[in-house]
Design an enzyme around this catalytic site. Sequence first.
Site, PDB file in Angstrom:
ATOM      1  N   LYS A 212       0.847  -1.196   0.000  1.00 24.29           N
ATOM      2  CA  LYS A 212       0.000   0.000   0.000  1.00 24.29           C
ATOM      3  C   LYS A 212       0.886   1.251   0.000  1.00 24.29           C
ATOM      4  CE  LYS A 212      -3.357   2.420   2.790  1.00 24.29           C
ATOM      5  NZ  LYS A 212      -4.114   2.462   4.043  1.00 24.29           N
ATOM      6  N   GLU A 218      10.948  -4.620   3.991  1.00 23.53           N
ATOM      7  CA  GLU A 218      11.057  -6.025   3.582  1.00 23.53           C
ATOM      8  C   GLU A 218      10.613  -6.190   2.120  1.00 23.53           C
ATOM      9  OE1 GLU A 218       9.563  -4.802   6.226  1.00 23.53           O
ATOM     10  OE2 GLU A 218      10.039  -5.964   8.023  1.00 23.53           O
ATOM     11  N   GLY A 273      -4.267  -2.018   5.605  1.00 27.17           N
ATOM     12  CA  GLY A 273      -3.526  -3.192   5.130  1.00 27.17           C
ATOM     13  C   GLY A 273      -4.174  -4.509   5.511  1.00 27.17           C
ATOM     14  N   ARG A 274      -4.554  -4.652   6.771  1.00 29.76           N
ATOM     15  CA  ARG A 274      -5.099  -5.938   7.246  1.00 29.76           C
ATOM     16  C   ARG A 274      -6.539  -6.163   6.802  1.00 29.76           C
ATOM     17  NH1 ARG A 274      -3.592  -2.334  11.014  1.00 29.76           N
ATOM     18  NH2 ARG A 274      -5.093  -1.457  12.468  1.00 29.76           N
ATOM     19  N   GLU A 359      -3.197  -6.171  15.601  1.00 37.48           N
ATOM     20  CA  GLU A 359      -2.766  -4.871  15.089  1.00 37.48           C
ATOM     21  C   GLU A 359      -3.909  -3.857  15.218  1.00 37.48           C
ATOM     22  OE1 GLU A 359      -1.420  -4.162  10.882  1.00 37.48           O
ATOM     23  OE2 GLU A 359       0.577  -4.170  11.734  1.00 37.48           O
ATOM     24  N   HIS A 390      -2.579 -32.700  20.350  1.00 37.72           N
ATOM     25  CA  HIS A 390      -1.410 -33.488  20.763  1.00 37.72           C
ATOM     26  C   HIS A 390      -0.256 -32.564  21.129  1.00 37.72           C
ATOM     27  CE1 HIS A 390      -3.562 -37.049  19.503  1.00 37.72           C
ATOM     28  NE2 HIS A 390      -4.008 -36.293  18.519  1.00 37.72           N
ATOM     29  N   LYS A 518      10.720   0.198  13.456  1.00 37.61           N
ATOM     30  CA  LYS A 518      11.241   0.428  12.095  1.00 37.61           C
ATOM     31  C   LYS A 518      12.373   1.447  12.136  1.00 37.61           C
ATOM     32  CE  LYS A 518       6.806  -0.465   9.785  1.00 37.61           C
ATOM     33  NZ  LYS A 518       5.701   0.104   9.035  1.00 37.61           N
TER      34      LYS A 518
HETATM   35  O1  F6P Z   1       4.241  -2.424   9.567  1.00 33.57           O
HETATM   36  C1  F6P Z   1       2.883  -2.723   9.640  1.00 33.57           C
HETATM   37  C2  F6P Z   1       2.228  -2.556   8.309  1.00 33.57           C
HETATM   38  O2  F6P Z   1       2.086  -1.210   8.016  1.00 33.57           O
HETATM   39  C3  F6P Z   1       0.888  -3.278   8.258  1.00 33.57           C
HETATM   40  O3  F6P Z   1      -0.130  -2.558   8.838  1.00 33.57           O
HETATM   41  C4  F6P Z   1       0.736  -3.507   6.791  1.00 33.57           C
HETATM   42  O4  F6P Z   1      -0.236  -4.476   6.494  1.00 33.57           O
HETATM   43  C5  F6P Z   1       2.137  -3.941   6.439  1.00 33.57           C
HETATM   44  O5  F6P Z   1       2.969  -3.153   7.261  1.00 33.57           O
HETATM   45  C6  F6P Z   1       2.528  -3.782   5.005  1.00 33.57           C
HETATM   46  O6  F6P Z   1       2.375  -2.462   4.568  1.00 33.57           O
HETATM   47  P1  F6P Z   1       2.444  -2.075   3.038  1.00 33.57           P
HETATM   48  O7  F6P Z   1       1.303  -2.733   2.339  1.00 33.57           O
HETATM   49  O8  F6P Z   1       2.348  -0.577   3.012  1.00 33.57           O
HETATM   50  O9  F6P Z   1       3.759  -2.566   2.514  1.00 33.57           O
END
Ligand code: F6P
Length: 554
Positions: A212, A218, A273-274, A359, A390, A518
């Site tokens: 987004k 990452e 995002g979620r 979150e 188990h 971060k």
């Molecule tokens: O670091 C948390 C977060 O912002 C989440 O809320 C989000 O889903 C994820 O990182 C990935 O964000 P993006 O879609 O902006 O890469």
Amino acid sequence: MSHYQHPLNASQLPSWQALQQHQKAMHNFSMRQAFNQDKQRFQHFSLNHDGLLLDYSKNIITQETLTLLTDLAKETGLAQAIQALFNGEKVNASEQRPALHTALRRPIGDQLVVDGVDLIPQVHNVLKQMTEMVNRIHNGLWRGYSEKPITDVVNIGIGGSFLGPQLVSEALLPFAQQGVRCHFLANVDGSEFHELTQCIQAETTLFVVSSKSFGTLETLKNAQAARTWYFAQGGCVDKLDRHFIAVSSNTKAAVEFGIAEENIFPMWDWVGGRYSLWSAIGLPIALAIGISNFKELLAGAWSMDQHFQQAPFAENMPVIMALLGVWYSDFWHAQSHAILPYDHYLRNFTQHLQQLDMESNGKSVRQDGSTLDYATGPIIWGGVGCNGQHAYHQLLHQGTHLIPADFIVPVVSHNPVEDHHQWLYANCLSQSQALMQGKTLDEAKQELCHQGLSPEEVQQLAPHKVIPGNRPTNTLVLERVCPRRLGALIALYEHKVFVQSVIWGTNAFDQWGVELGKVLGNNVYQRLTGQAVAPAEDASTQGLIDFFRNRHRG
Ligand code: F6P
């Protein structure tokens, strides 16, 4: 006209105080007895909606509990908050935004005007763009640099740009379309990258950079590594647009990265995002199961949205589940909540809910910034059954913690193997039965006597065999795991989380807590790589940096 108001302090409300008194009165409540006394308890405490059955009869509740809990929902202004959510009011106050994931599920022809703009045509335009892309790939018309059709799609994304798409595309594997395999690359871990690139060919792979913000470390590191790998495998610059597309609300950054503008699927700042698997972030889902199944997923969620908006609180699945969660978190001091899907295809459901719930409601202040004096979001954990039986179910049955649990199981299996599914279903039911019923000391003693143990042995062993019981569970039964039911199931939990945020007064749609890590991560990186020489702020971090640097020195 805005309906949305900052929530009140729940603990000051009359219903909250009545619930505190009621909890004391319920201290000796026995579910076992309640089932013996009321043969209709299942009928009294279960709900059906669109192929989903919620049995919440195995909870520490009476009708009075439910009345008090629904009073709490009314006193916190839940009805107005639901309206505000669906109408696009700024329910995300700290970011001054609406949270309109429900708009993504609205059928074509609907209208939702926010700030003078009807959002529904925009939503359906993107869906059309997705349809064209999916069809081109499925029909072998989208070709890689060597003119071969695409066989593998790699979603590069993390958090909400990973967990939802992964959950759904794997859960709906029985609906998969022939032709493309979907993979997920999330972590900044070279091993994940290495393993993935062992099983794909650059000439037939399409990378979808899903972010987004287009600013997530990452994702950007993986996207850069994928591009380098593409060139190393023989890919050329002028065909790069055949192998890299993006989903983002930050078009500028995606273009700067090198994605062709026509290959960028937009998303909006009003989708968190979620909550984004319903948007173009769901592209891997549509690629995995086809666009008509993706639309069925949306239809299932929309059906749950309507139920949530229309059903009275006492018959409203998300509301009931949310209120039960509040009951245990705030009045019984439960700290965690287990999610136990009894279905291989739902094995990633717990992880998706961890982000969705933790979150959203892992917060310590209300929307207005005031500090809370009660517990908010529980720790969400769990995993697939029967495997958990188990492993960690021992603690559920006999541990010292009260852990409410949701059991989730389909009636129909996609893969009937002998009588496996009857056994799976039976185990799911018997676990919640055992958690409710328990075993008394007398029962344990009797059982051991019947087994022929001596009185001394019985005395010694019986306490270990006692199972307290009275442990609360919900059971959610799906007719089967299909796009429509899964859409409804995910939307059910989204709304549950929202209802709890309204009661607690938290903002379910921001996540400021993840930001500090971060920033510090960047500082540590500078020191690890020698780009910053000043010592870390604390000796622990510096000691750990030194350990790493010493190992990598020469
Ligand atoms: O670091 C948390 C977060 O912002 C989440 O809320 C989000 O889903 C994820 O990182 C990935 O964000 P993006 O879609 O902006 O890469």
